[in-house]
Design a protein around this motif. Structure first.
Motif, PDB file in Angstrom:
ATOM      1  N   GLY A  71       0.639  -1.124   0.048  1.00 29.05           N
ATOM      2  CA  GLY A  71       0.115   0.016  -0.087  1.00 29.05           C
ATOM      3  C   GLY A  71       0.732   1.286  -0.077  1.00 29.05           C
ATOM      4  N   SER A  72       1.890   1.190  -0.720  1.00 28.11           N
ATOM      5  CA  SER A  72       2.534   2.588  -0.727  1.00 28.11           C
ATOM      6  C   SER A  72       2.351   3.416  -2.076  1.00 28.11           C
ATOM      7  N   PHE A  73       0.848   3.754  -1.984  1.00 25.41           N
ATOM      8  CA  PHE A  73       0.227   4.331  -3.159  1.00 25.41           C
ATOM      9  C   PHE A  73       1.028   5.243  -3.849  1.00 25.41           C
ATOM     10  N   CYS A  74       1.723   6.170  -2.983  1.00 25.63           N
ATOM     11  CA  CYS A  74       2.354   7.421  -3.873  1.00 25.63           C
ATOM     12  C   CYS A  74       3.433   6.886  -4.819  1.00 25.63           C
ATOM     13  N   THR A  75       3.837   5.607  -4.758  1.00 30.95           N
ATOM     14  CA  THR A  75       4.825   5.035  -5.617  1.00 30.95           C
ATOM     15  C   THR A  75       4.333   4.158  -6.579  1.00 30.95           C
ATOM     16  N   SER A 117      -1.806  -6.598  -2.215  1.00 31.06           N
ATOM     17  CA  SER A 117      -2.338  -6.572  -0.902  1.00 31.06           C
ATOM     18  C   SER A 117      -3.601  -6.327  -0.675  1.00 31.06           C
ATOM     19  N   PHE A 118      -4.078  -6.440   0.325  1.00 33.70           N
ATOM     20  CA  PHE A 118      -5.590  -6.108   0.991  1.00 33.70           C
ATOM     21  C   PHE A 118      -5.751  -4.753   0.681  1.00 33.70           C
ATOM     22  N   ASN A 119      -4.894  -3.947   1.023  1.00 34.60           N
ATOM     23  CA  ASN A 119      -5.026  -2.578   1.112  1.00 34.60           C
ATOM     24  C   ASN A 119      -4.657  -2.101  -0.432  1.00 34.60           C
ATOM     25  N   ALA A 120      -3.617  -2.583  -1.262  1.00 30.64           N
ATOM     26  CA  ALA A 120      -3.315  -2.161  -2.441  1.00 30.64           C
ATOM     27  C   ALA A 120      -4.264  -2.310  -3.427  1.00 30.64           C
ATOM     28  N   ALA A 121      -5.276  -3.577  -3.264  1.00 28.87           N
ATOM     29  CA  ALA A 121      -6.073  -3.772  -3.800  1.00 28.87           C
ATOM     30  C   ALA A 121      -7.632  -3.316  -3.629  1.00 28.87           C
ATOM     31  N   GLY A 122      -7.627  -2.840  -2.359  1.00 29.56           N
ATOM     32  CA  GLY A 122      -8.977  -2.402  -1.984  1.00 29.56           C
ATOM     33  C   GLY A 122      -9.085  -1.036  -1.589  1.00 29.56           C
ATOM     34  N   MET A 124       5.579 -21.481  -8.819  1.00 29.88           N
ATOM     35  CA  MET A 124       4.976 -20.822  -9.767  1.00 29.88           C
ATOM     36  C   MET A 124       5.829 -19.782 -10.524  1.00 29.88           C
ATOM     37  N   ALA A 125       6.874 -19.358  -9.842  1.00 29.12           N
ATOM     38  CA  ALA A 125       7.761 -18.418 -10.265  1.00 29.12           C
ATOM     39  C   ALA A 125       9.211 -18.395  -9.678  1.00 29.12           C
ATOM     40  N   ASP A 126      10.022 -17.772 -10.533  1.00 27.96           N
ATOM     41  CA  ASP A 126      11.668 -18.080 -10.328  1.00 27.96           C
ATOM     42  C   ASP A 126      11.984 -16.877  -9.365  1.00 27.96           C
ATOM     43  N   ALA A 127      11.119 -16.078  -8.933  1.00 31.36           N
ATOM     44  CA  ALA A 127      11.576 -14.885  -8.098  1.00 31.36           C
ATOM     45  C   ALA A 127      10.139 -14.014  -7.641  1.00 31.36           C
ATOM     46  N   MET A 128      10.513 -13.423  -6.695  1.00 28.60           N
ATOM     47  CA  MET A 128       9.649 -12.559  -6.053  1.00 28.60           C
ATOM     48  C   MET A 128       9.924 -11.068  -6.057  1.00 28.60           C
ATOM     49  N   VAL A 129       9.258 -10.014  -6.414  1.00 22.81           N
ATOM     50  CA  VAL A 129       9.517  -8.565  -6.208  1.00 22.81           C
ATOM     51  C   VAL A 129       8.404  -8.219  -5.387  1.00 22.81           C
ATOM     52  N   ILE A 130       9.040  -7.290  -4.385  1.00 22.44           N
ATOM     53  CA  ILE A 130       7.936  -6.726  -3.653  1.00 22.44           C
ATOM     54  C   ILE A 130       8.121  -5.152  -3.823  1.00 22.44           C
ATOM     55  N   ALA A 131       7.327  -4.594  -4.504  1.00 21.13           N
ATOM     56  CA  ALA A 131       7.521  -3.075  -5.005  1.00 21.13           C
ATOM     57  C   ALA A 131       6.189  -2.755  -5.307  1.00 21.13           C
ATOM     58  N   PRO A 132       5.704  -1.531  -4.604  1.00 25.27           N
ATOM     59  CA  PRO A 132       6.637  -0.958  -3.533  1.00 25.27           C
ATOM     60  C   PRO A 132       6.168  -1.773  -2.225  1.00 25.27           C
ATOM     61  N   CYS A 133       7.319  -1.714  -1.468  1.00 22.73           N
ATOM     62  CA  CYS A 133       7.247  -2.257  -0.243  1.00 22.73           C
ATOM     63  C   CYS A 133       7.215  -1.201   1.009  1.00 22.73           C
ATOM     64  N   THR A 134       6.011  -1.588   1.789  1.00 24.00           N
ATOM     65  CA  THR A 134       5.856  -0.565   2.782  1.00 24.00           C
ATOM     66  C   THR A 134       6.757  -0.992   4.086  1.00 24.00           C
ATOM     67  N   GLY A 135       6.777  -0.126   4.909  1.00 26.83           N
ATOM     68  CA  GLY A 135       7.614  -0.411   6.306  1.00 26.83           C
ATOM     69  C   GLY A 135       6.965  -1.491   6.987  1.00 26.83           C
ATOM     70  N   ALA A 136       5.675  -1.610   7.160  1.00 28.46           N
ATOM     71  CA  ALA A 136       5.010  -2.811   7.452  1.00 28.46           C
ATOM     72  C   ALA A 136       5.370  -3.997   7.090  1.00 28.46           C
ATOM     73  N   THR A 137       5.177  -3.990   5.580  1.00 30.59           N
ATOM     74  CA  THR A 137       5.708  -5.247   5.162  1.00 30.59           C
ATOM     75  C   THR A 137       7.133  -5.800   5.399  1.00 30.59           C
ATOM     76  N   LEU A 138       8.135  -4.921   5.357  1.00 27.62           N
ATOM     77  CA  LEU A 138       9.423  -4.998   5.705  1.00 27.62           C
ATOM     78  C   LEU A 138       9.482  -5.656   6.876  1.00 27.62           C
ATOM     79  N   ALA A 139       8.957  -5.055   7.978  1.00 31.91           N
ATOM     80  CA  ALA A 139       8.928  -5.373   9.343  1.00 31.91           C
ATOM     81  C   ALA A 139       8.521  -6.877   9.387  1.00 31.91           C
ATOM     82  N   LYS A 140       7.420  -7.202   8.740  1.00 31.11           N
ATOM     83  CA  LYS A 140       6.857  -8.614   8.885  1.00 31.11           C
ATOM     84  C   LYS A 140       8.167  -9.640   8.442  1.00 31.11           C
ATOM     85  N   LEU A 141       8.543  -9.211   7.130  1.00 35.08           N
ATOM     86  CA  LEU A 141       9.423  -9.951   6.662  1.00 35.08           C
ATOM     87  C   LEU A 141      10.971 -10.237   7.574  1.00 35.08           C
TER      88      LEU A 141
END
Length: 100
Positions: free
Chosen positions: A12-16, A39-44, A82-99
């Motif tokens: 949900g880093s909507f500005c980016t 994510s739930f927020n990004a899609a909703g 199903m994938a060779d790699a995963m990109v998380i972008a934009p990645c919020t601080g909340a997501t980064l902290a969970k990781l």
């Protein structure tokens, strides 16, 4: 050579979002198949940066795929390789902290 497949998760880093879509588009143009996931927020959530529906349509226009929006939709990604790699972008601080 087999086409590479990447899961692209948007948080949900909507500005980016606009900048992120440009990079996503470049990856698709380079021949990578992108599986979009929002994510739930990004899609909703509608924000001053655009409506959730408009972002989903833009992501689909770039990737040719509807974004995965639910946990149930995302569950097969890992176990089915199903994938060779995963990109998380934009990645919020909340997501980064969970990781972390």
């Amino acid at each position: 050579m087999e086409k590479k497949r990447v899961v692209w998760a948007m948080c949900g880093s909507f500005c980016t979002f606009e900048k992120t879509l440009g990079v996503m588009e470049a990856m698709v143009r380079s021949g990578v198949e992108v599986l979009p996931l929002m994510s739930f927020n990004a899609a909703g959530l509608d924000t001053r940066f655009g409506t959730a529906e408009s972002w989903k349509k833009k992501v689909e226009a770039v990737t040719g795929r509807k974004p995965i929006e639910t946990l149930q939709g995302a569950e097969p990604l890992g176990p089915q390789n199903m994938a060779d790699a995963m990109v998380i972008a934009p990645c919020t601080g909340a997501t980064l902290a969970k990781l972390a």
